[in-house]
Each structure stands twice: as structure tokens, then as C-alpha cells.
Design a protein around this motif. Structure first.
Motif, PDB file in Angstrom:
ATOM      1  N   LYS A 180      -3.608  -0.278   7.140  1.00 14.07           N
ATOM      2  CA  LYS A 180      -2.683  -0.905   6.207  1.00 14.07           C
ATOM      3  C   LYS A 180      -1.225  -0.604   6.539  1.00 14.07           C
ATOM      4  O   LYS A 180      -0.330  -1.184   5.923  1.00 14.07           O
ATOM      5  N   SER A 181      -0.987   0.326   7.460  1.00 14.80           N
ATOM      6  CA  SER A 181       0.388   0.689   7.795  1.00 14.80           C
ATOM      7  C   SER A 181       0.476   1.006   9.278  1.00 14.80           C
ATOM      8  O   SER A 181      -0.539   1.202   9.962  1.00 14.80           O
ATOM      9  N   GLN A 182       1.688   1.085   9.762  1.00 17.80           N
ATOM     10  CA  GLN A 182       1.913   1.428  11.157  1.00 17.80           C
ATOM     11  C   GLN A 182       1.431   2.846  11.443  1.00 17.80           C
ATOM     12  O   GLN A 182       0.938   3.150  12.541  1.00 17.80           O
ATOM     13  N   GLU A 183       1.556   3.733  10.459  1.00 15.78           N
ATOM     14  CA  GLU A 183       1.105   5.108  10.633  1.00 15.78           C
ATOM     15  C   GLU A 183      -0.401   5.179  10.865  1.00 15.78           C
ATOM     16  O   GLU A 183      -0.878   5.901  11.748  1.00 15.78           O
TER      17      GLU A 183
ATOM     18  N   THR B  50      -1.044  -4.942   2.159  1.00 13.04           N
ATOM     19  CA  THR B  50      -0.843  -4.364   3.479  1.00 13.04           C
ATOM     20  C   THR B  50       0.602  -4.549   3.890  1.00 13.04           C
ATOM     21  O   THR B  50       1.276  -5.472   3.431  1.00 13.04           O
ATOM     22  N   SER B  51       1.082  -3.617   4.696  1.00  8.30           N
ATOM     23  CA  SER B  51       2.430  -3.752   5.270  1.00  8.30           C
ATOM     24  C   SER B  51       2.360  -3.860   6.783  1.00  8.30           C
ATOM     25  O   SER B  51       3.380  -3.798   7.452  1.00  8.30           O
ATOM     26  N   TYR B  52       1.142  -3.992   7.316  1.00  5.72           N
ATOM     27  CA  TYR B  52       0.957  -4.035   8.759  1.00  5.72           C
ATOM     28  C   TYR B  52      -0.137  -5.034   9.100  1.00  5.72           C
ATOM     29  O   TYR B  52      -1.153  -5.118   8.402  1.00  5.72           O
TER      30      TYR B  52
END
Length: 598
Positions: free
Chosen positions: A61-64, A119-121
Motif C-alpha cells: 500500500k506504500s512505497q515503504e 492505497t498511496s502506491y
């Protein structure tokens, strides 16, 4: 020791996990562990395997999270990839049958198996297939032929069947926290058993609830340690260290197993210590930051700092001189409002004077309020003014005591008409007696009778005594009328009616004849002495009429002879002219005239 035996028993009860025979690799960071499992499975079976051990197919859900998965895949040897250096692994992204492709969404209509569509990715290699008739599942593609760039990306496809060609799947397990990797003070080894059934000796971070089996060189297996939560916060191993320590090694071997400092003691022993701002954990090896904010020393926000803490105040407050308390800031001192400013706890409020409303960012400006556009405050006319409004009335009305209502003006009180005045809403109307017409000025009355002959039956207005009004239907006066004058109807000299064609005048009916009034001439009031001079005036009128008739007959005869001589085609009838106006005499005058003729 009892706790260690309890967890050991739990580990034995877990048994062999469903994928224990498969090769697996794990990476733990912060509050989650990511595992990779090889073997051909459909998407549903892979999700069930992850779920049965307390997790789900991996989310990104994220770049991390994507970087954690990338680090995990970087640990794998290239031999795990396919013949073309490609590897496809199931992740927890799927779209159920009947749910269609959504181009405007980041996930394109797909959702995560762990729940939620936020989601941000995104990492799509290509646009998903636009279909609603079949279930679609997403796999992670990895290109191992490019060491510097793994070439990770998402691609959708069938969830099962021969066309679902994947080499494995990725799981994610979430935890409250992690313990650090154990460091031994002497030769030995450690094996970790995680709550999701994975045995691994190389975990850099070990999830909460994991069991650590320590084997020191030349000693029986043990001890067994458990990653537990500490009372002051954080996570640490439950048994004190150092582990596998011996006098001959001291702090020289792996820093004695200490995370920060190893202090040599007499007799070849040693102990661990922590740097300033840290405290020694329950295992006597690890160090965790001292939570100076646990005692809540600040009135506002407390931020932990190495060796201490820092207090901060929320917006609208300022830190007091003691560095701990917060005091309210009077924002009104900076005059932020166009109108009035009211200081409040932690802020301020702007107000506007009556007739204005807040405007601009934060309502700090004031703009005029158009009262005329809100609720019609005036009965007729409304004019907006800065901060207020004015009410006005149309012609024929005047404002009421409240300044907003309008009431009709009775113009007839000023006697604007020659005869009668009728008040109307916002105006008035002048009326004249029968036989009289209203002048163009709308105020005076003009004679309105037309020329009549002896045979005509047109009635003439009768004379009324002074002060007597003409009766109306029902014997009353028209409603809402105002007499402008109380004088009687005008009278004029009596006359006789002449027969056409020069005949003798007929028997005269006593009548009062007005003098000829030109068009547009207002009617005149008769003199009271005219009633006594009636017979004399009548005689003069008869003689004058005969002379006029004879002259007219002579003129007509001459004109007729002239026309017959010139054209001998036209004929003309003789015409007689009589006075256009006459008055009917009163009864007493009529008798006097009859007596004179007898």
C-alpha cells in the motif's frame, strides 16, 4: 524457565506448518514480517495458507512496503527464478467476478485481501484487463537478470488453472513490535521460531512472541528465551544475559553480547551498560530509549530527546518560562480582524458590526449585507446602503410609523377636483355631474351636452338649489366621494327651439338654456336674478332668431340659384341653425311664460 517451557510446548503444539516442506525466506522490520514461499498454488490456496498462520497475502500500500518486499526478494538466489530470469509471485490483490475495471482508481477496481481499497502506491506493469465476467488476481513480476534493478511490477491474470503460471507467493504477518537479534558473549548459535511457524537463524528483527533457542559451544542446548513486552514500553528477551559468556573471552567476543557498552569486571566477568538517554533492557543486553514523557511532565506535547525531553504547545498557546506550562496567546493584539476581535482560549473570533457579514479567509474581513435581497424587509421599495437599508413607498403612498410599511394617501382631503373626488389606492379620480365631461387636466368639468332638435328627447340637466347634491341610485351619495364645491349647476338664458326649414317656432317648453360654451371652457355658475328676467329675454331671443332664419333662407336661395345656373346637377336641402344649448325652466317660470302667450 517455566515461561520458556510454556512457549516451547506451544511451539511443539503448532506442529509442522502446511508449507514447512517448502523453502521459505523471511524479512522482519518495524511491525511486520514478510515471507516468501515457493511452489505452484492457485491464488485462493496461497491466501488460505497465509491466513491459517495468522497473516494474508502481502500488501503493497506504500512505497515503504514495496521496499521491504524488494529487500526480501534481493536475498533470494537467482536459481529461484524461471528459465528466462522471471519470477511470478501471488500478492494479496484481486477483483471478484462482477466487479468491473475502474480506470480512474489507482487499484483499477481491485481490492486487498486484508481489507480496504485505499492505497498511496501502485506498481502496474500494464493496464489490467477490462472485464467483469471473471475473477482476476494480481501477481508480482520480478526480473532477476538485472541485479541493480529487480524490475518489480504488477500484472493481473486468471486466479487458477493452467494459465495461472506462478512460482510462489508472498505473505505478510503483522505484530505489535520486534526484539533485536540476540548477540552471544561466546561461541554458540541461536535459532528463532516465529509465531507463524518459521524457523530461522538470520532474522535481524524478531517478532513479538517468538522463541529463541540458544546453543553455546561445549554446553547442553539452552537457554530458551521469549520476546516479550516491557512494562516501560518496548520489547526485549525475557532471560538476562550475557549468553554463552566465559572468563577467557570477556568483552572481547562480540562485545560481550551487549548492544551498547561492555564493562570488564574483576575476575574476568563483565556487564552491559547503555549510553545516556537509554536504559538496559530485561535481558541485560539490549538498550532502549528512556521515555521521559511517560510521566507526562508537559502541559502540552512532550517529545522524547536523547537524555531528556522537550515540551511544545498547541497552536494558540505559547510555552511559559518554566519550559513546561502553556499560556494562551492573545491574537487580537495583532489586529487580525477588520471588525471586532474576541480572544478565545487557544484562538480568536472575528465579529462584524450590524449590517455586515464575515468574508474572506477565516472570516476576518467584513462585507456589506444586502438586506433587500433577504426576506423583503420593506413593503414596497427597498434601497441597500452600507451597513443598513432604506424603505420607500410608491407615489400615492407614505411610510408608516415603523418605517417599513406603506399606507395610502387620501389626496381628496386637499380638494383637488372641481366637483367630486374619489380616493383610490395610490391615487384619486375626479368626477363630474351628468352632462358634463372631465377636462384634459383631469380636474375641471366641461359642458358635455350635444346639439339637439325640437324632436329630440335628450334630457337636460335640471337646476338644483344651492347646496343640494344630485340624488344617486338609492337616494345616497357615491361612496368615498368628496365634494369640492357646494355651488348649484350653472344656468344660462332661456330660448325657443326653431323648426327646420324656416317654420314658425313651436310651442316653447319652459327651459333654462345655458349660454353657448366653447369646447374646453369650464362651466359657469348662473346668477340668481336670471329667473325673474326670463320672459323679457325670451322675447329678445325669438326676434333675433327670426332675423337669423330669414337671412339664412335668403343666403340659401341665392346659393341654390347659383348652383343651378353653374352645374344644374346639385341640390341642397335647406338647413336651419338653432342654438346648441338650452335650459329647461323651472315650473314657476313655465307658468309665467304660458300666461304671457295667452
Amino acid at each position: 524457565m517455566g515461561i520458556a517451557l510454556f512457549f516451547l510446548g506451544q511451539a511443539l503444539l503448532w506442529g509442522v506448518p502446511s508449507w514447512a516442506s517448502e523453502e521459505a525466506e523471511a524479512l522482519c522490520a518495524q511491525t511486520a514480517c514478510y515471507t516468501i514461499h515457493w511452489g505452484k498454488h492457485n491464488w485462493a490456496d496461497a491466501q488460505e495458507n497465509c491466513k491459517s498462520n495468522g497473516g494474508n497475502l502481502v500488501t503493497m500500500k506504500s512505497q515503504e512496503e514495496a521496499l521491504h518486499v524488494q529487500d526480501l526478494l534481493a536475498k533470494l538466489p537467482r536459481r529461484e527464478a524461471g528459465p528466462e530470469g522471471q519470477a511470478r509471485l501471488w500478492i494479496g490483490l484481486h477483483r471478484e467476478k462482477g466487479k468491473c475495471y475502474q480506470q480512474h482508481q489507482l487499484l483499477k477496481g481491485f481490492s486487498w485481501a486484508s481489507g480496504g481499497e485505499e492505497t498511496s502506491y501502485t506498481g502496474w506493469l500494464r493496464e489490467p484487463r477490462e472485464t467483469c465476467t471473471s475473477r482476476r488476481c494480481v501477481s508480482l513480476h520480478r526480473n532477476s537478470t538485472a541485479p541493480s534493478s529487480p524490475g518489480l511490477g504488477w500484472a493481473d491474470g486468471p486466479c487458477s488453472g493452467s494459465s495461472a503460471r506462478v512460482q510462489g507467493y508472498l505473505c505478510k504477518f503483522s505484530f505489535q513490535g520486534m526484539c533485536r537479534q540476540l548477540a552471544l558473549a561466546g561461541p554458540g548459535s541461536v535459532t528463532y521460531t516465529t509465531p507463524f511457524g518459521l524457523n530461522n537463524a538470520s532474522l535481524a528483527a524478531v517478532p513479538f512472541g517468538s522463541l529463541a533457542a540458544v546453543s553455546c559451544e561445549g554446553q547442553a542446548p539452552g537457554p530458551f528465551l521469549v520476546c516479550t513486552a516491557q512494562e516501560g514500553g518496548g520489547f526485549a528477551w525475557n532471560s538476562p544475559g550475557p549468553l554463552c559468556a566465559s572468563p577467557r573471552h570477556g568483552c572481547a567476543y562480540s562485545n560481550g553480547g551487549c548492544q551498547h557498552q561492555c564493562l570488564e569486571l574483576a575476575g574476568g566477568s563483565f556487564r552491559c551498560a547503555c549510553r545516556a538517554g537509554y536504559r538496559l533492557g530485561g535481558d541485560l543486553l539490549s538498550c532502549s530509549p528512556v521515555d521521559y514523557c511517560s510521566a507526562r511532565p508537559c502541559q502540552g506535547l512532550c517529545l522524547g530527546r536523547p537524555g531528556g525531553f522537550e515540551c511544545r504547545c498547541p497552536a494558540g498557546y505559547a510555552l511559559a518560562g518554566d519550559g513546561v506550562s502553556c499560556g494562551d496567546v492573545d491574537e487580537c493584539l495583532g489586529e487580525p480582524c477588520q471588525g471586532s476581535c474576541l480572544n478565545t482560549a487557544g484562538g480568536f473570533a472575528c465579529t462584524c458590526p450590524p449590517g455586515y457579514e464575515p468574508a474572506g479567509p477565516g472570516g476576518r474581513q467584513c462585507r456589506d449585507l444586502d438586506e433587500c435581497a433577504q426576506g423583503a424587509p420593506c413593503a414596497q421599495l427597498c434601497a441597500n446602503t452600507p451597513g443598513s437599508f432604506l424603505c420607500a413607498c410608491r407615489p400615492g403612498y407614505q411610510r408608516g410609523p415603523d418605517g417599513a410599511s406603506c399606507r395610502d394617501v387620501d389626496e381628496c382631503l386637499g380638494e383637488p377636483c372641481q366637483e367630486r373626488c374619489v380616493n383610490q389606492p395610490g391615487s384619486y379620480q375626479c368626477l363630474c355631474p351628468p352632462g358634463w365631461a372631465l377636462a384634459p387636466n383631469g380636474v375641471s368639468c366641461l359642458s358635455g351636452s350635444s346639439p339637439t332638435t325640437a324632436g329630440s328627447a335628450a334630457p337636460s340637466p335640471s337646476l338644483r338649489p344651492p347646496g343640494e347634491e344630485e340624488p344617486t341610485a338609492g337616494g345616497g351619495q357615491p361612496p368615498d366621494t368628496h365634494p369640492a364645491t357646494e355651488s348649484p349647476a350653472p344656468r344660462s338664458d332661456p330660448t325657443t327651439r326653431a323648426q327646420p326649414g324656416g317654420a314658425e317656432p313651436s310651442t316653447l317648453q319652459p327651459a333654462a338654456v345655458s349660454r353657448a360654451a366653447g369646447v374646453g371652457e369650464p362651466m359657469m355658475k348662473p346668477d340668481a336674478d336670471q329667473a325673474t328676467d326670463g320672459p323679457k329675454l325670451l322675447l329678445y331671443y325669438i326676434l333675433g332668431s327670426l332675423v337669423v332664419i330669414l337671412l339664412l333662407m335668403a343666403f340659401a336661395l341665392g346659393l341654390l340659384i347659383y348652383r343651378k345656373r353653374k352645374a344644374k346637377k346639385e341640390k341642397r336641402k335647406a338647413r336651419s341653425a338653432t342654438d346648441n344649448y338650452c335650459w329647461v325652466l323651472e315650473q314657476a317660470e313655465k307658468k309665467a311664460v304660458d300666461n304671457d302667450y295667452r
